[in-house]
Design a protein around this motif. Structure first.
Motif, PDB file in Angstrom:
ATOM      1  N   GLY A   1       0.799  -1.220   0.000  1.00  0.00           N
ATOM      2  CA  GLY A   1       0.000   0.000   0.000  1.00  0.00           C
ATOM      3  C   GLY A   1       0.832   1.269   0.000  1.00  0.00           C
ATOM      4  O   GLY A   1       0.369   2.308   0.467  1.00  0.00           O
ATOM      5  N   GLY A   2       2.061   1.193  -0.503  1.00  0.00           N
ATOM      6  CA  GLY A   2       2.902   2.379  -0.598  1.00  0.00           C
ATOM      7  C   GLY A   2       3.620   2.748   0.685  1.00  0.00           C
ATOM      8  O   GLY A   2       4.294   3.770   0.742  1.00  0.00           O
ATOM      9  N   ARG A   3       3.492   1.934   1.734  1.00  0.00           N
ATOM     10  CA  ARG A   3       4.113   2.227   3.027  1.00  0.00           C
ATOM     11  C   ARG A   3       4.957   1.050   3.506  1.00  0.00           C
ATOM     12  O   ARG A   3       4.607  -0.106   3.277  1.00  0.00           O
ATOM     13  CB  ARG A   3       3.048   2.507   4.092  1.00  0.00           C
ATOM     14  N   CYS A   4       6.045   1.369   4.191  1.00  0.00           N
ATOM     15  CA  CYS A   4       6.889   0.328   4.780  1.00  0.00           C
ATOM     16  C   CYS A   4       6.100  -0.379   5.874  1.00  0.00           C
ATOM     17  O   CYS A   4       5.557   0.279   6.764  1.00  0.00           O
ATOM     18  CB  CYS A   4       8.162   0.950   5.354  1.00  0.00           C
ATOM     19  N   PRO A   5       6.035  -1.718   5.827  1.00  0.00           N
ATOM     20  CA  PRO A   5       5.272  -2.430   6.849  1.00  0.00           C
ATOM     21  C   PRO A   5       5.920  -2.354   8.232  1.00  0.00           C
ATOM     22  O   PRO A   5       5.259  -2.562   9.239  1.00  0.00           O
ATOM     23  CB  PRO A   5       5.251  -3.873   6.334  1.00  0.00           C
ATOM     24  N   ARG A   6       7.174  -2.020   8.282  1.00  0.00           N
ATOM     25  CA  ARG A   6       7.890  -1.969   9.558  1.00  0.00           C
ATOM     26  C   ARG A   6       7.773  -0.602  10.236  1.00  0.00           C
ATOM     27  O   ARG A   6       7.439  -0.515  11.412  1.00  0.00           O
ATOM     28  CB  ARG A   6       9.342  -2.313   9.326  1.00  0.00           C
ATOM     29  N   CYS A   7       8.063   0.475   9.481  1.00  0.00           N
ATOM     30  CA  CYS A   7       8.101   1.804  10.103  1.00  0.00           C
ATOM     31  C   CYS A   7       7.006   2.750   9.613  1.00  0.00           C
ATOM     32  O   CYS A   7       6.808   3.813  10.181  1.00  0.00           O
ATOM     33  CB  CYS A   7       9.470   2.446   9.868  1.00  0.00           C
ATOM     34  N   GLY A   8       6.310   2.395   8.517  1.00  0.00           N
ATOM     35  CA  GLY A   8       5.241   3.240   8.005  1.00  0.00           C
ATOM     36  C   GLY A   8       5.702   4.347   7.062  1.00  0.00           C
ATOM     37  O   GLY A   8       4.892   5.133   6.598  1.00  0.00           O
ATOM     38  N   HIS A   9       6.999   4.411   6.775  1.00  0.00           N
ATOM     39  CA  HIS A   9       7.531   5.423   5.862  1.00  0.00           C
ATOM     40  C   HIS A   9       7.041   5.162   4.448  1.00  0.00           C
ATOM     41  O   HIS A   9       6.880   4.024   4.044  1.00  0.00           O
ATOM     42  CB  HIS A   9       9.065   5.378   5.912  1.00  0.00           C
ATOM     43  N   GLU A  10       6.798   6.229   3.696  1.00  0.00           N
ATOM     44  CA  GLU A  10       6.324   6.068   2.323  1.00  0.00           C
ATOM     45  C   GLU A  10       7.424   5.452   1.460  1.00  0.00           C
ATOM     46  O   GLU A  10       8.574   5.879   1.498  1.00  0.00           O
ATOM     47  CB  GLU A  10       5.903   7.416   1.737  1.00  0.00           C
ATOM     48  N   LEU A  11       7.050   4.434   0.698  1.00  0.00           N
ATOM     49  CA  LEU A  11       7.997   3.760  -0.180  1.00  0.00           C
ATOM     50  C   LEU A  11       8.096   4.502  -1.500  1.00  0.00           C
ATOM     51  O   LEU A  11       7.103   4.997  -2.019  1.00  0.00           O
ATOM     52  CB  LEU A  11       7.551   2.318  -0.444  1.00  0.00           C
ATOM     53  N   GLY A  12       9.305   4.552  -2.037  1.00  0.00           N
ATOM     54  CA  GLY A  12       9.535   5.164  -3.333  1.00  0.00           C
ATOM     55  C   GLY A  12      10.059   4.121  -4.303  1.00  0.00           C
ATOM     56  O   GLY A  12      10.385   2.997  -3.929  1.00  0.00           O
ATOM     57  N   ILE A  13      10.146   4.497  -5.546  1.00  0.00           N
ATOM     58  CA  ILE A  13      10.693   3.608  -6.567  1.00  0.00           C
ATOM     59  C   ILE A  13      12.075   4.139  -6.921  1.00  0.00           C
ATOM     60  O   ILE A  13      12.217   5.302  -7.293  1.00  0.00           O
ATOM     61  CB  ILE A  13       9.783   3.555  -7.803  1.00  0.00           C
ATOM     62  N   PRO A  14      13.115   3.314  -6.775  1.00  0.00           N
ATOM     63  CA  PRO A  14      14.471   3.799  -7.038  1.00  0.00           C
ATOM     64  C   PRO A  14      14.710   4.104  -8.511  1.00  0.00           C
ATOM     65  O   PRO A  14      14.122   3.496  -9.390  1.00  0.00           O
ATOM     66  CB  PRO A  14      15.360   2.635  -6.577  1.00  0.00           C
ATOM     67  N   THR A  15      15.594   5.067  -8.738  1.00  0.00           N
ATOM     68  CA  THR A  15      16.026   5.383 -10.101  1.00  0.00           C
ATOM     69  C   THR A  15      17.378   4.714 -10.326  1.00  0.00           C
ATOM     70  O   THR A  15      17.964   4.153  -9.401  1.00  0.00           O
ATOM     71  CB  THR A  15      16.178   6.907 -10.289  1.00  0.00           C
ATOM     72  N   LEU A  16      17.884   4.778 -11.531  1.00  0.00           N
ATOM     73  CA  LEU A  16      19.192   4.188 -11.817  1.00  0.00           C
ATOM     74  C   LEU A  16      20.297   4.861 -11.010  1.00  0.00           C
ATOM     75  O   LEU A  16      21.289   4.235 -10.655  1.00  0.00           O
ATOM     76  CB  LEU A  16      19.496   4.271 -13.309  1.00  0.00           C
ATOM     77  N   ASN A  17      20.138   6.139 -10.683  1.00  0.00           N
ATOM     78  CA  ASN A  17      21.132   6.850  -9.887  1.00  0.00           C
ATOM     79  C   ASN A  17      21.138   6.396  -8.432  1.00  0.00           C
ATOM     80  O   ASN A  17      22.111   6.626  -7.713  1.00  0.00           O
ATOM     81  CB  ASN A  17      20.899   8.359  -9.955  1.00  0.00           C
ATOM     82  N   ASP A  18      20.054   5.790  -7.958  1.00  0.00           N
ATOM     83  CA  ASP A  18      19.973   5.310  -6.578  1.00  0.00           C
ATOM     84  C   ASP A  18      20.670   3.961  -6.391  1.00  0.00           C
ATOM     85  O   ASP A  18      20.974   3.581  -5.265  1.00  0.00           O
ATOM     86  CB  ASP A  18      18.506   5.160  -6.150  1.00  0.00           C
ATOM     87  N   ILE A  19      20.909   3.258  -7.468  1.00  0.00           N
ATOM     88  CA  ILE A  19      21.489   1.918  -7.377  1.00  0.00           C
ATOM     89  C   ILE A  19      23.005   2.020  -7.324  1.00  0.00           C
ATOM     90  O   ILE A  19      23.633   2.636  -8.182  1.00  0.00           O
ATOM     91  CB  ILE A  19      21.058   1.056  -8.575  1.00  0.00           C
ATOM     92  N   LYS A  20      23.581   1.427  -6.267  1.00  0.00           N
ATOM     93  CA  LYS A  20      25.038   1.452  -6.092  1.00  0.00           C
ATOM     94  C   LYS A  20      25.532   0.014  -5.995  1.00  0.00           C
ATOM     95  O   LYS A  20      24.937  -0.808  -5.302  1.00  0.00           O
ATOM     96  CB  LYS A  20      25.413   2.214  -4.830  1.00  0.00           C
ATOM     97  N   ILE A  21      26.614  -0.255  -6.668  1.00  0.00           N
ATOM     98  CA  ILE A  21      27.220  -1.577  -6.633  1.00  0.00           C
ATOM     99  C   ILE A  21      28.582  -1.452  -5.974  1.00  0.00           C
ATOM    100  O   ILE A  21      29.439  -0.697  -6.422  1.00  0.00           O
ATOM    101  CB  ILE A  21      27.371  -2.174  -8.046  1.00  0.00           C
ATOM    102  N   ASN A  22      28.764  -2.186  -4.879  1.00  0.00           N
ATOM    103  CA  ASN A  22      30.036  -2.194  -4.177  1.00  0.00           C
ATOM    104  C   ASN A  22      30.700  -3.541  -4.380  1.00  0.00           C
ATOM    105  O   ASN A  22      30.078  -4.577  -4.181  1.00  0.00           O
ATOM    106  CB  ASN A  22      29.826  -1.957  -2.678  1.00  0.00           C
TER     107      ASN A  22
END
Length: 61
Positions: free
Chosen positions: A25-46
């Motif tokens: 439902g668009g919210r984190c089931p643990r903390c209730g924070h609104e979930l977003g959809i990551p962009t390619l810039n948000d993805i980091k590979i270490n």
């Protein structure tokens, strides 16, 4: 050949961020924070550093 584990499953593999967001439902089931959809810039590979074991050998007498 696809194997569906439960009734109503309509996908095979890992769920997309959009599917996860809609399931909860668009919210984190643990903390209730609104979930977003990551962009390619948000993805980091270490890269994991390769470790090697060092063995100390006693000198033969």
């Amino acid at each position: 050949m696809h194997k569906f584990e439960k009734v109503g499953q309509d996908f095979y593999g890992v769920r997309t961020p959009s599917e996860i967001k809609s399931i909860f439902g668009g919210r984190c089931p643990r903390c209730g924070h609104e979930l977003g959809i990551p962009t390619l810039n948000d993805i980091k590979i270490n890269l994991k550093k390769k470790t090697t074991k060092v063995m100390v050998l006693e000198q033969l007498r």
